[in-house]
Motif scaffolding. Structure first.
Motif, PDB file in Angstrom:
ATOM      1  N   LYS A  67     -11.274  17.323 -31.295  1.00 58.75           N
ATOM      2  CA  LYS A  67     -11.197  18.765 -31.069  1.00 58.75           C
ATOM      3  C   LYS A  67      -9.979  19.320 -30.100  1.00 58.75           C
ATOM      4  N   GLN A  70      -6.565  18.388 -31.485  1.00 63.29           N
ATOM      5  CA  GLN A  70      -6.109  19.422 -32.667  1.00 63.29           C
ATOM      6  C   GLN A  70      -5.627  20.481 -31.950  1.00 63.29           C
ATOM      7  N   GLU A  74      -2.150  22.454 -32.689  1.00 61.73           N
ATOM      8  CA  GLU A  74      -1.854  24.014 -33.006  1.00 61.73           C
ATOM      9  C   GLU A  74      -1.072  24.722 -32.074  1.00 61.73           C
ATOM     10  N   ALA A 100      -1.255  14.601 -36.088  1.00 58.94           N
ATOM     11  CA  ALA A 100      -2.430  15.505 -36.866  1.00 58.94           C
ATOM     12  C   ALA A 100      -3.190  14.343 -37.741  1.00 58.94           C
ATOM     13  N   GLU A 104      -6.838  12.711 -36.852  1.00 58.70           N
ATOM     14  CA  GLU A 104      -8.131  12.770 -37.867  1.00 58.70           C
ATOM     15  C   GLU A 104      -8.582  11.483 -38.110  1.00 58.70           C
TER      16      GLU A 104
END
Length: 409
Positions: A67, A70, A74, A100, A104
């Motif tokens: 989290k 990410q 961003e 990214a 993931e």
């Protein structure tokens, strides 16, 4: 007007960056030459390059959550999309896309790992429940009770399952412990009743022994004392607070009688003197078993010596405490060696020590990687702070390793 492969500045001072979609306005520059404008926005680009590089290292070498990773991606992507820098924006976007994907992928790995850990926790708790249910039927009251307490500690250290499964397993586990406690309580209640019966029986034996202690009917009285001794052994043990006192009175009454008989029969003195000599020899033989180096052999040898000891008759009353004390000292030493061996080979304690050592080793290795990462990133302050933490963890690890060696592991 000034330009380079990734940007240019027009005559109005507007700065542009070149992208696959065409030129994008970066900003306006009025404070100096066009070359200085390009250099300024190129430095901002390099700042983004460094920021992405640091994030890549954090994702690779630390336990940064998916989290948070990410969110950081961003944040940087937003700066790239705003195109307020001059440089290869497509290259930065590609690196962010790759990063990214890596985040993931790690998210999925952690999800799988979490599922695996849940399966392992379920299997571990089911094993604890099975063992607890087996122990619930045990009559090894002390050992089983200690093992059940150990199982509770192990249970507390395991992760929780889903509420339904965890509650069902805990219900079985708790029920097994309750069943064992109920059986143990009933056993000791029965034992207390038996010991009360033994106390009453031994009080009667003591009364008769004391009534006979001044008898001069040597043969018949000695025979009766032997019968009383057999009855004493058959009666079982009384409560601890009564047993020693009753025994001292019972043995004292016998001593009075046999001492008087010894005064009449001089040959008994010679016999007891010989018995003392034999018991002293056996005590010396037993003492050679110390210090205990081979517990099994020492236990067997002492048992053999003790059997010969029991076959020998009385010794002079005043010499008995000393010679018996020597044998008792050897017996206590062997018992202490047995307890020490049990503690040394205790699998739960060894497992806990090994588990703690493993955790500390992981923590030390993790800190070392973080220190390397901080050094590589030029963050010496963070590296120094982590180094101090590493010293403390290393000291704990050294202590744990020393404790593990005491278990022979």
């Amino acid at each position: 007007m000034s330009s380079d492969p990734w940007g240019r500045v027009d005559e109005t001072g507007t700065v542009y960056v070149r992208t696959a979609e065409g030129e994008k306005v970066v900003g306006s520059w009025q404070a100096g030459t066009p070359e200085e404008a390009l250099a300024y926005f190129e430095r901002k680009y390099e700042g983004l390059v460094v920021e992405i590089g640091l994030l890549e290292k954090r994702v690779k070498t630390t336990d940064l959550s998916a989290k948070d990773a990410q969110a950081a991606i961003e944040h940087i992507r937003h700066q790239v999309d705003e195109h307020h820098v001059v440089g290869d924006l497509a290259a930065l976007s590609a690196r962010l896309d790759k990063l990214a994907e890596s985040v993931e992928s790690r998210r999925e790995e952690r999800k799988a790992q979490k599922a695996k850990q849940a399966d392992e926790a379920r299997a571990a708790k089911e094993a604890l429940v099975t063992e607890a249910e087996e122990l619930a039927q045990s009559e090894q009251w002390r050992a089983a009770g200690e093992r059940l307490r150990s199982l509770v500690d192990t249970w507390k250290g395991l992760p929780r399952l889903d509420r339904k499964s965890d509650d069902e397993l805990w219900h079985r586990f708790s029920h097994a412990r309750s069943a064992f406690s109920k059986r143990r309580k009933a056993h000791f209640a029965q034992l207390d009743a038996q010991r009360e019966d033994a106390r009453k029986a031994k009080e009667r034996l003591v009364a008769e022994a004391e009534a006979l202690q001044n008898s001069t009917d040597w043969g018949a009285t000695a025979a009766r004392y032997r019968e009383l001794m057999a009855d004493w052994k058959a009666a079982g043990r009384a409560q601890r607070e009564h047993e020693d006192d009753l025994w001292n009175r019972f043995r004292g009454a016998q001593d009075v009688f046999f001492a008087a008989r010894s005064g009449v029969f001089a040959e008994r003195d010679a016999e007891q003197t010989e018995n003392l000599k034999l018991k002293e020899e056996l005590a010396a033989e037993a003492e050679k078993l110390l210090p205990v180096t081979d517990l099994k052999a020492a236990r067997a040898a002492f048992r053999a010596v003790n059997e010969r000891w029991e076959a020998i008759g009385h010794v002079p009353r005043d010499a008995r405490p000393k010679v018996e004390g020597r044998m008792q000292a050897v017996e206590r030493a062997i018992q202490e060696a047995e307890e020490a061996e049990w503690r040394r080979t205790n699998p739960e304690a060894r497992a806990r020590a090994a588990g703690l050592t493993g955790q500390l080793q992981d923590a030390v290795e993790k800190l070392r990687k973080q220190i390397d990462a901080a050094r590589a990133a030029g963050n010496d302050a963070k590296a120094d702070k982590l180094s101090k933490e590493l010293e403390g963890r290393q000291a704990l690890l050294d202590q744990a390793l020393k404790g593990l060696q005491e278990f022979g592991g």
